[in-house]
Design an enzyme around this catalytic site. Structure first.
Site, PDB file in Angstrom:
ATOM      1  N   GLU A 192       1.082  -1.060  -0.167  1.00  0.00           N
ATOM      2  CA  GLU A 192       0.123   0.303   0.211  1.00  0.00           C
ATOM      3  C   GLU A 192       0.650   1.138   0.227  1.00  0.00           C
ATOM      4  OE1 GLU A 192      -2.776   0.509   3.197  1.00  0.00           O
ATOM      5  OE2 GLU A 192      -3.764  -2.458   3.037  1.00  0.00           O
TER       6      GLU A 192
ATOM      7  N   LYS B 270       2.367   4.068   1.219  1.00  0.00           N
ATOM      8  CA  LYS B 270       2.695   5.095   2.625  1.00  0.00           C
ATOM      9  C   LYS B 270       2.159   6.109   2.746  1.00  0.00           C
ATOM     10  CE  LYS B 270       5.210   4.532   7.000  1.00  0.00           C
ATOM     11  NZ  LYS B 270       5.311   5.878   7.565  1.00  0.00           N
TER      12      LYS B 270
HETATM   13  P1  AMP Z   1       5.891   5.255  10.956  1.00  0.00           P
HETATM   14  O1  AMP Z   1       5.711   5.321  11.751  1.00  0.00           O
HETATM   15  O2  AMP Z   1       6.898   5.169  10.770  1.00  0.00           O
HETATM   16  O3  AMP Z   1       6.357   3.475  11.831  1.00  0.00           O
HETATM   17  O4  AMP Z   1       5.308   4.226   9.944  1.00  0.00           O
HETATM   18  C1  AMP Z   1       3.702   3.553  10.917  1.00  0.00           C
HETATM   19  C2  AMP Z   1       1.980   4.500  10.127  1.00  0.00           C
HETATM   20  O5  AMP Z   1       2.816   4.553   9.085  1.00  0.00           O
HETATM   21  C3  AMP Z   1       1.083   4.236  10.930  1.00  0.00           C
HETATM   22  O6  AMP Z   1       1.942   4.288  12.632  1.00  0.00           O
HETATM   23  C4  AMP Z   1      -0.041   4.941   9.794  1.00  0.00           C
HETATM   24  O7  AMP Z   1      -0.086   6.276  10.627  1.00  0.00           O
HETATM   25  C5  AMP Z   1       1.556   5.291   8.492  1.00  0.00           C
HETATM   26  N1  AMP Z   1       0.501   4.331   7.041  1.00  0.00           N
HETATM   27  C6  AMP Z   1       0.636   5.468   6.629  1.00  0.00           C
HETATM   28  N2  AMP Z   1       0.072   5.103   4.999  1.00  0.00           N
HETATM   29  C7  AMP Z   1      -0.458   3.224   5.764  1.00  0.00           C
HETATM   30  C8  AMP Z   1      -1.078   2.582   5.330  1.00  0.00           C
HETATM   31  N3  AMP Z   1      -1.486   2.810   3.742  1.00  0.00           N
HETATM   32  N4  AMP Z   1      -1.225   1.312   5.991  1.00  0.00           N
HETATM   33  C9  AMP Z   1      -1.030   1.371   7.150  1.00  0.00           C
HETATM   34  N5  AMP Z   1       0.255   2.225   7.812  1.00  0.00           N
HETATM   35  C10 AMP Z   1      -0.152   3.101   6.902  1.00  0.00           C
END
Ligand code: AMP
Length: 588
Positions: free
Chosen positions: A250, A252
């Site tokens: 997906e 991000k």
């Molecule tokens: P990180 O904050 O870098 O650990 O990345 C995880 C975060 O990415 C999640 O907590 C979501 O807020 C965000 N995120 C963005 N797009 C997605 C997606 N398609 N699926 C799941 N999380 C996503």
């Protein structure tokens, strides 16, 4: 239960520097509780009266607490302030005044846990005319009947200065020991807690219905589920390998994670930290009622501000402006949000968290109707590394952060960082591919120029959820302005403790130890091996950040257990080695 028991436990907790002792002291207090009051202990331990999602906070300012002390002990405000300057802790001021008083009055009613909790609850929920006076009276009422030791903690609770540093995992473990006789049951309690992010609720179920009740806990509309978290991998090849040759990928989005609950006309919106943020998102609330074709539902998505003209996404900072300066309505107009739904946990009374991703995604597609505000996250099914790489590159080209790879077969794993989700972001070769969120566990007084500020750097740690401890990874001394240092010192002095916190694993000594509470984000040039730090310890050496610099001040949106984990740090270390190899190959 007498409050004396609680106060004595707090004092013992404050004194210990052993994590296991922390658990056994707490467990022995829990074993004296019953199902009518165990939640009170659980909340008070964390300086609260209710779970974070309810938004019910005690939050009394210092000035009001000084006023309550002055009224309770019949001393002038000036005298209270003078003592505060002398002792540096309002808890100690109250303790001292209570011990003076005790010599004079012989009769006072012993305080019960119930009375203390109820007064704090009333303080937290008081409203209307004369509310300030009401709050002061409720606190003074407790102080009048408090022993010196009780007074110390009764004052520290409402100003958030308990400094016990007790995290969720510690409480769960102590509950397991107290009620089920073994730490291993922490896992069952954790599973329940991941479903309903309310420790008090979990404690009550445990005390009322035992292990069986705990195993039956299901999601509840209006109580946030603890979000699933992603691992990171060093290459797309590694992702494919871990996923077994096929996965979903997906886009991000770099926005704001929201968990949305709907029960008929009622909508709740929770942040990643499970705070109720419904009031900030009237536009999304309305879209949920319009676009979601399910009456009872819990789903998740990433909200991100975008430019209506160009269709481009704004950086994260713009998305969260809504939280800060702007009026909500104005922000909603100026920076409309899109919500990219990416998962669903509950539909029409059914818990779907155990269904595989593939099926959950299908449900999500069925219940979300096409519209302006809510869309499904963009995704593909990738078979093989090439398809994954093409998708990643197309995401990056469009200014997105990267991709989230998701195992097709995996359930929704609440509250844990597992390989079912793997994030992969753009890599900047001049530095580590990502920032690191570290917890401050102590500080140094500083030399030379810095000595006059009284702080020259902080000792910082990552989190290890397996042992529920914080392991050091760096001393961070740059990236803060002088003003920030001054403010940081003020914040840290409020949570200073006389010895290393029992949940901190460190080979280094700090000049001042603090309760592990505040998270800052840092960037570093590299992760290196070092015998001084305990994160990623391999028997001889740990991992350290080279040239770390703060790129944020204290993060309001992250608690200590939300910091980068030790496992992630090790993964980043591996990833960095991988990039180095690639760079090496490039130059030949
Ligand atoms: P990180 O904050 O870098 O650990 O990345 C995880 C975060 O990415 C999640 O907590 C979501 O807020 C965000 N995120 C963005 N797009 C997605 C997606 N398609 N699926 C799941 N999380 C996503």
């Amino acid at each position: 239960m007498e409050f004396k028991e609680v106060a004595q436990t707090f004092e013992r907790l404050e004194r210990t520097s052993e994590r296991l002792e922390l658990i056994s002291i707490l467990a022995s207090l829990f074993s004296k509780a019953d199902s009518s009051n165990v939640h009170m202990i659980v909340y008070l331990l964390q300086g609260r009266v209710s779970a974070p999602y309810t938004g019910i906070e005690i939050g009394l300012g210092e000035k009001l607490v000084e006023e309550a002390i002055s009224r309770a002990f019949g001393v002038e405000r000036g005298e209270v302030e003078k003592l505060y300057k002398e002792l540096g802790d309002l808890g100690l001021v109250a303790e001292k005044l209570a011990s003076n008083k005790k010599q004079m009055t012989l009769f006072s009613e012993p305080l019960t846990l119930e009375r203390v909790y109820n007064n704090f609850y009333r303080i937290a929920t008081a409203s209307g005319q004369g509310v300030v006076d009401k709050k002061v009276r409720l606190l003074a009422d407790l102080l009048k009947d408090a022993s010196p030791l009780e007074a110390r903690y009764i004052v520290r609770i409402p100003i958030g200065r308990l400094r016990l540093g007790i995290g969720d995992a510690t409480i769960l473990e102590a509950l397991a020991v107290a009620k089920l006789g073994d730490r291993v049951y922490r896992e069952d309690l954790e599973r329940a807690y991941n479903y309903v992010s309310d420790l008090g609720y979990v404690a009550r179920v445990l005390f009322e219905k035992g292990l069986e009740g705990i195993r039956e806990v299901k999601p509840v509309l209006g109580i946030p589920i603890r979000p699933a978290l992603a691992q990171r991998a060093s290459s797309l090849e590694e992702i494919m390998q871990r996923m077994g040759g096929e996965c979903a990928a997906e886009a991000k989005y770099d926005g704001f994670r929201l968990q949305i609950h709907r029960d008929g006309d009622k909508v709740w919106i929770f942040s990643r930290r499970m705070e109720n943020m419904t009031g900030l998102f009237p536009d999304i609330t309305e879209a949920v009622l319009r676009q979601v074709k399910a009456e009872k539902v819990i789903f998740e998505g990433e909200a991100i501000a975008y430019n209506e003209e160009t269709g481009e996404f704004y950086p994260f900072q713009v998305t969260i402006q809504r939280k800060r300066k702007y009026g909500v309505e104005k922000a909603a107009e100026e920076y409309p949000l899109k919500l990219f739904a990416f998962d669903v946990m509950y539909v029409e009374g059914e818990d779907v968290m155990d269904k595989p991703y593939k099926e959950r995604r299908k449900i999500l597609e069925e219940i979300i109707e096409k519209g302006e505000t809510i869309e499904l996250s963009e995704r593909i099914i990738a078979r093989g590394v090439k398809e994954l790489r093409d998708f990643f590159e197309s995401c990056v080209e469009r200014g997105l952060e990267g991709i989230m790879a998701k195992s097709l077969k995996s359930p929704y794993i609440a509250g844990a960082r597992k390989w079912a989700w793997i994030k992969y972001k753009r890599v900047m070769k001049s530095q580590l591919s990502d920032t690191i969120d570290v917890v401050i566990v102590g500080y140094y007084k500083g030399r030379g120029q810095r000595a006059k500020l009284g702080i020259g750097g902080v000792l910082a740690a990552v989190y290890d959820p397996k042992t529920d401890t914080f392991k050091t990874v760096a001393k961070v001394g740059s990236g803060f302005t002088e003003e920030q240092f001054v403010e940081l010192k003020r914040l840290l002095d409020e949570i200073a403790i006389p010895h290393k916190h029992p949940r901190v694993v460190s080979k280094l000594e700090a000049d001042v130890w603090v309760e592990p509470k505040y998270v800052i984000t840092v960037l570093a040039d590299e992760i290196t091996r070092s015998p001084n730090h305990t994160a990623g310890w391999d028997g001889e050496r740990g991992l350290a950040l080279r040239f770390p610099r703060a790129v944020s001040f204290v993060r309001e949106d992250k608690g200590p257990e939300d910091a980068t984990t030790e496992e992630e740090l090790i993964e980043m270390y591996r990833q960095q080695k991988h990039v180095k190899v690639e760079e090496g190959e490039d130059s030949y």
